[in-house]
Design an enzyme around this catalytic site. Structure first.
Site, PDB file in Angstrom:
ATOM      1  N   LEU A 347       6.248  -6.852   2.271  1.00  0.00           N
ATOM      2  CA  LEU A 347       5.875  -7.713   1.147  1.00  0.00           C
ATOM      3  C   LEU A 347       5.858  -6.927  -0.145  1.00  0.00           C
ATOM      4  O   LEU A 347       6.147  -7.452  -1.208  1.00  0.00           O
ATOM      5  CB  LEU A 347       4.487  -8.316   1.390  1.00  0.00           C
ATOM      6  CG  LEU A 347       4.382  -9.354   2.492  1.00  0.00           C
ATOM      7  CD1 LEU A 347       2.942  -9.705   2.744  1.00  0.00           C
ATOM      8  CD2 LEU A 347       5.161 -10.604   2.107  1.00  0.00           C
ATOM      9  N   GLY A 348       5.474  -5.677  -0.047  1.00  0.00           N
ATOM     10  CA  GLY A 348       5.416  -4.876  -1.259  1.00  0.00           C
ATOM     11  C   GLY A 348       4.954  -3.477  -0.952  1.00  0.00           C
ATOM     12  O   GLY A 348       4.465  -3.188   0.139  1.00  0.00           O
ATOM     13  N   THR A 349       5.140  -2.594  -1.908  1.00  0.00           N
ATOM     14  CA  THR A 349       4.705  -1.222  -1.753  1.00  0.00           C
ATOM     15  C   THR A 349       3.800  -0.889  -2.926  1.00  0.00           C
ATOM     16  O   THR A 349       4.207  -1.027  -4.077  1.00  0.00           O
ATOM     17  CB  THR A 349       5.910  -0.281  -1.748  1.00  0.00           C
ATOM     18  OG1 THR A 349       6.825  -0.744  -0.765  1.00  0.00           O
ATOM     19  CG2 THR A 349       5.500   1.128  -1.426  1.00  0.00           C
ATOM     20  N   GLY A 351       0.489   1.766  -4.431  1.00  0.00           N
ATOM     21  CA  GLY A 351       0.168   3.183  -4.458  1.00  0.00           C
ATOM     22  C   GLY A 351      -0.456   3.649  -3.167  1.00  0.00           C
ATOM     23  O   GLY A 351      -0.422   4.824  -2.838  1.00  0.00           O
ATOM     24  N   PHE A 352      -1.034   2.726  -2.399  1.00  0.00           N
ATOM     25  CA  PHE A 352      -1.763   3.156  -1.214  1.00  0.00           C
ATOM     26  C   PHE A 352      -1.061   2.826   0.083  1.00  0.00           C
ATOM     27  O   PHE A 352      -1.598   3.010   1.147  1.00  0.00           O
ATOM     28  CB  PHE A 352      -3.168   2.557  -1.227  1.00  0.00           C
ATOM     29  CG  PHE A 352      -4.017   3.196  -2.281  1.00  0.00           C
ATOM     30  CD1 PHE A 352      -4.694   4.370  -2.008  1.00  0.00           C
ATOM     31  CD2 PHE A 352      -4.078   2.658  -3.549  1.00  0.00           C
ATOM     32  CE1 PHE A 352      -5.444   4.973  -2.991  1.00  0.00           C
ATOM     33  CE2 PHE A 352      -4.829   3.266  -4.528  1.00  0.00           C
ATOM     34  CZ  PHE A 352      -5.516   4.436  -4.261  1.00  0.00           C
ATOM     35  N   GLY A 353       0.109   2.329  -0.021  1.00  0.00           N
ATOM     36  CA  GLY A 353       0.845   2.069   1.212  1.00  0.00           C
ATOM     37  C   GLY A 353       1.634   0.780   1.128  1.00  0.00           C
ATOM     38  O   GLY A 353       1.597   0.059   0.133  1.00  0.00           O
ATOM     39  N   LYS A 370      -1.587  -3.920   5.882  1.00  0.00           N
ATOM     40  CA  LYS A 370      -1.404  -2.840   4.919  1.00  0.00           C
ATOM     41  C   LYS A 370      -1.504  -1.520   5.660  1.00  0.00           C
ATOM     42  O   LYS A 370      -2.451  -1.277   6.398  1.00  0.00           O
ATOM     43  CB  LYS A 370      -2.475  -2.923   3.852  1.00  0.00           C
ATOM     44  CG  LYS A 370      -2.329  -1.839   2.810  1.00  0.00           C
ATOM     45  CD  LYS A 370      -3.081  -2.182   1.562  1.00  0.00           C
ATOM     46  CE  LYS A 370      -2.583  -1.332   0.417  1.00  0.00           C
ATOM     47  NZ  LYS A 370      -3.018  -1.811  -0.863  1.00  0.00           N
ATOM     48  N   ASP A 466     -10.548  -1.192  -8.205  1.00  0.00           N
ATOM     49  CA  ASP A 466      -9.115  -1.317  -8.511  1.00  0.00           C
ATOM     50  C   ASP A 466      -8.753  -2.754  -8.863  1.00  0.00           C
ATOM     51  O   ASP A 466      -7.824  -3.337  -8.297  1.00  0.00           O
ATOM     52  CB  ASP A 466      -8.278  -0.811  -7.332  1.00  0.00           C
ATOM     53  CG  ASP A 466      -6.890  -0.358  -7.782  1.00  0.00           C
ATOM     54  OD1 ASP A 466      -6.703  -0.161  -9.003  1.00  0.00           O
ATOM     55  OD2 ASP A 466      -6.009  -0.213  -6.928  1.00  0.00           O
TER      56      ASP A 466
END
Ligand SMILES: *[C@@H]1O[C@H](CO)[C@@H](O)[C@H](O)[C@H]1NC(C)=O
Ligand SMILES: *[C@@H]1O[C@H](CO)[C@@H](O)[C@H](O)[C@H]1NC(C)=O
Ligand SMILES: *[C@@H]1O[C@H](CO)[C@@H](O)[C@H](O)[C@H]1NC(C)=O
Ligand SMILES: *[C@@H]1O[C@H](CO)[C@@H](O)[C@H](O)[C@H]1NC(C)=O
Ligand SMILES: *[C@@H]1O[C@H](CO)[C@@H](O)[C@H](O)[C@H]1NC(C)=O
Ligand SMILES: *[C@@H]1O[C@H](CO)[C@@H](O)[C@H](O)[C@H]1NC(C)=O
Length: 667
Positions: A347-349, A351-353, A370, A466
């Site tokens: 689905l997406g990348t 900063g944390f994985g 995730k 965040d």
């Protein structure tokens, strides 16, 4: 027929007929042949002239010499012999060397060579009249050296391998018609060799075993054998192998001097059937081993695959994790759900994985998984404990954390799947679909109420750390939900939050957070303020300019300072908004992002302003210059973990500019 009867019959035949005048072997089970080289007698009574050793010879001779001459005028007696043989090549079309019936001065032809010499002669004695060898060769190899006519012939050899006379293998029917035979067919065939001592006539006849002895011989040669055959001679067979391994079998053999050789009892001969290769055997002999090899290989590979997969998917469960029972997902399930973390499910990348979409195998629930790499092993237990606590949070504006799965240093967090993705998609980079003002307001209110729940509504204070547009996810009804608790910290109400290294995303970090490293509810409010401006302006918190980066907060502040705050509104809205509401949101954003934490409202107040329950105080930045709003560069914080606002590339740019400003600030 039983073995005993066969034995008795053979023995009887040998005993009754085994005088010097002749002998008969219907099979060789009880025969006392003198064998040498690679010749052997098989367990079922076949005389096998050669085994599977290449470039070897094999000899089989009747053990006693035969008296060929006792006549006063010195000419030799008539003799007659017949034998049944079969030649089996390894593959249908491949031909090894052949074999021969021989009459020789010694049993075993000493000094002879294998291969094309058929175990009969060698280079030096081939063709020499001192050899005293008479032979009938069944030749399956074309040797130009010996002037062979073809690779399938019968020849009469006198002291050498260059046949005196030869003919292609075959037989004449009584009407004179010729039938070809293939010596290497593997079929049993019979040969008759008759020498008439009076007429000095040699007759050689060949026929398949199911054909009676043909009246017309294949070879017919007038030749006095007296100079060649001595008084006492040994009779037998000579065979050899070259590099193509061909098996030569003799099934039965009968010999007689002064009279026709006794007919063989064909029905009593040992059977070839169990070793005879069928025509299809080529496929089997080459194909079958290959197939077996292939199947075995496949089996091994699949076993290895299963073991590796099993090992790969095996659960690594530590004792302390057992208490988390239902919150812990099986790795196997997540692996299956995400189809092995396939790229198509990505689905997406962040900063944390990476985040993958998945469907849980049994329940068919859509989830987002995730993958977080958690570098330090020691903190894992605490980390998991926090995850579990956070997993108990339930609010309609939070993306529910369903559970986790741990594998070595890899952490998998399982969330509810949000079909409409993250908010930032609808705000920046010329989105195909944007949200209208009503939807944006709803998202803002939703996020505010979710954040209030985190700060005040639960047994512990949860600092999200965040908050940003890309961490706001939209459910099916476009409600904003606060997601990604990868960075969240918990502390008890009324206590001070722990100082940790700074985490978060550049552009959302409150100045005092960077200075002290302390994340508080107030730093969350700061980020929320930036988020409000993002939604209202449709711009990133830091926009890279040609000369220098434009900080969104500063820019909105300057618009407000000039008395035209609406200039900051998102042009994509095409002025379709209520001006008062837009102004209100922009001002609230500035107020929340106030450089001084004491000037920021709490989330409870923010929600009250948003709901209209409390009038918002006038925005006042008295005593603070615009430049002071800019992110003050903190000195002396060591670690700076960042997640990237959109893409990795930009994150690096930000990191780079941060490092640059650190250096210049230090000087
Ligand atoms: C062939 O026969 C010879 C002599 O009997 C023996 O030494 C050899 O081992 C045999 N080879 C095979 C492959 O059976
Ligand atoms: C077998 O033949 C050998 C000679 O090759 C001979 O010495 C021996 O006596 C024979 N045995 C029988 C049982 O005929
Ligand atoms: C050839 O065979 C004869 C006996 O048949 C032997 O005396 C001679 O040594 C052999 N020659 C070679 C080169 O092996
Ligand atoms: C044939 O063999 C004999 C004895 O082995 C030898 O003396 C003679 O020279 C040979 N003849 C030929 C033509 O090689
Ligand atoms: C027999 O074989 C010869 C060559 O070896 C061939 O010319 C002839 O046609 C064959 N005859 C039959 C009937 O197959
Ligand atoms: C030798 O004697 C035998 C028997 O007496 C006879 O059959 C044969 O023809 C004779 N051979 C010659 C060459 O005289």
């Amino acid at each position: 027929m039983s073995i005993e009867i066969l034995f008795l019959v053979s023995l009887l035949a040998v005993l009754t007929y085994a005088q010097e005048t002749g002998f008969v072997y219907n099979g060789f089970r009880s025969a006392n042949l003198s064998l040498d080289g690679i010749a052997e007698i098989t367990s079922n009574g076949l005389l096998k002239l050669n085994n599977d050793t290449n470039q070897q010879k094999g000899h089989a001779f009747h053990p006693y010499p035969v008296q060929f001459k006792n006549l006063p005028n010195g000419s030799i007696k008539s003799f007659s012999t017949t034998f049944v043989f079969a030649i089996q090549p390894p593959y249908a079309s491949m031909r090894g060397s052949g074999f021969a019936f021989v009459v020789a001065p010694q049993s075993g032809l000493h000094g002879s060579l294998p291969g094309r010499y058929l175990g009969m002669f060698n280079e030096t004695n081939n063709g020499n009249f001192s050899n005293h060898v008479f032979g009938v060769e069944l030749d399956t190899f074309l040797s130009f050296e010996f002037q062979d006519i073809n690779d399938n012939h019968i020849g009469i050899d006198l002291n050498g391998l260059t046949s005196v006379m030869s003919a292609p293998a075959g037989y004449y029917q009584d009407n004179g018609e010729f039938n070809n035979l293939s010596l290497i067919s593997g079929q049993a065939m019979q040969v008759w060799v008759d020498y008439d001592g009076t007429d000095k006539l040699i007759k050689i006849t060949l026929a398949p075993t199911n054909v009676k002895k043909p009246k017309i011989p294949l070879l017919y040669l007038i030749q006095d054998l007296s100079p060649i055959i001595n008084e006492n001679m040994y009779v037998g067979f000579s065979s050899s192998t070259n590099w193509l391994l061909t098996s030569h079998y003799v099934l039965g053999w009968s010999f007689s001097v002064n009279g026709e050789a006794q007919a063989l009892a064909l029905s009593r001969l040992p059977k070839l059937s169990q070793i005879r290769k069928k025509e299809t055997s080529e496929v089997l002999t080459i194909g079958l081993p290959l197939m077996v090899l292939f199947v075995v290989l496949m089996l091994i590979l699949s076993v290895v695959y299963v073991i590796r997969r099993k090992r790969k998917l095996a659960e690594v469960l530590e004792d302390w994790e057992r208490e988390y029972g239902p919150h812990r997902f099986k790795y196997r399930d997540l692996y299956t759900a995400t189809k092995g973390f396939r790229d198509q499910e990505l689905l997406g990348t962040g900063g944390f994985g990476q985040v993958y979409r998945g469907i849980l195998p049994t329940s068919n629930i859509e989830i987002a998984v995730k993958r977080v790499s958690h570098a330090s092993g020691q903190g894992m237990r605490e980390f998991v404990a926090e995850i579990i606590s956070i997993g108990r949070l339930r609010h309609r504006n939070l993306v529910a954390l369903l559970g986790y799965c741990r594998r070595k240093r890899e952490m998998l967090l399982v969330y509810d799947y949000m079909p409409n993705g993250s908010l930032d998609k609808y705000l920046y980079n010329q989105p195909k679909v944007t949200l209208n003002w009503m939807q944006r307001l709803r998202v803002i209110k939703g996020v505010a109420s979710g954040l209030l729940y985190l700060h005040e509504g639960w047994e512990q204070v949860v600092i999200h750390r965040d908050i940003k547009a890309s961490n706001i996810l939209l459910d099916a009804e476009f409600n904003g939900r606060l997601g990604d608790f990868g960075l969240a910290r918990l502390h008890d109400h009324g206590t001070d939050p722990q100082t940790t290294h700074v985490v978060g995303t550049f552009g959302y970090l409150a100045p005092e957070h960077m200075r002290t490293g302390k994340a508080t509810t107030s730093t969350d409010v700061f980020a929320f303020g930036v988020f409000l401006l993002e939604v209202a302006c449709g711009r990133r918190p830091i926009k890279q300019g040609d000369m220098e980066d434009v900080i969104l907060v500063d820019w909105v502040f300057s618009c407000w300072d000039r008395g035209d705050i609406l200039e900051a509104s998102d042009p994509k809205l095409r002025a379709e908004f209520v001006e008062e509401e837009m102004e209100f949101v922009l001002k609230l954003g500035l107020m929340c992002s106030h450089p001084s934490p004491s000037m920021r409202p709490s989330m409870r107040q923010v929600l009250q302003y948003l709901e209209g329950d409390l009038p918002m105080p006038e925005l006042s930045y008295a005593g603070i210059s615009s430049s002071a709003l800019t992110f003050t560069h903190p000195e002396g914080f060591d670690a700076l973990a960042m997640s990237c606002p959109s893409s990795t590339g930009q994150a690096f740019t930000h990191l780079y500019s941060a490092a640059e400003s650190l250096l210049s600030g230090g000087r």
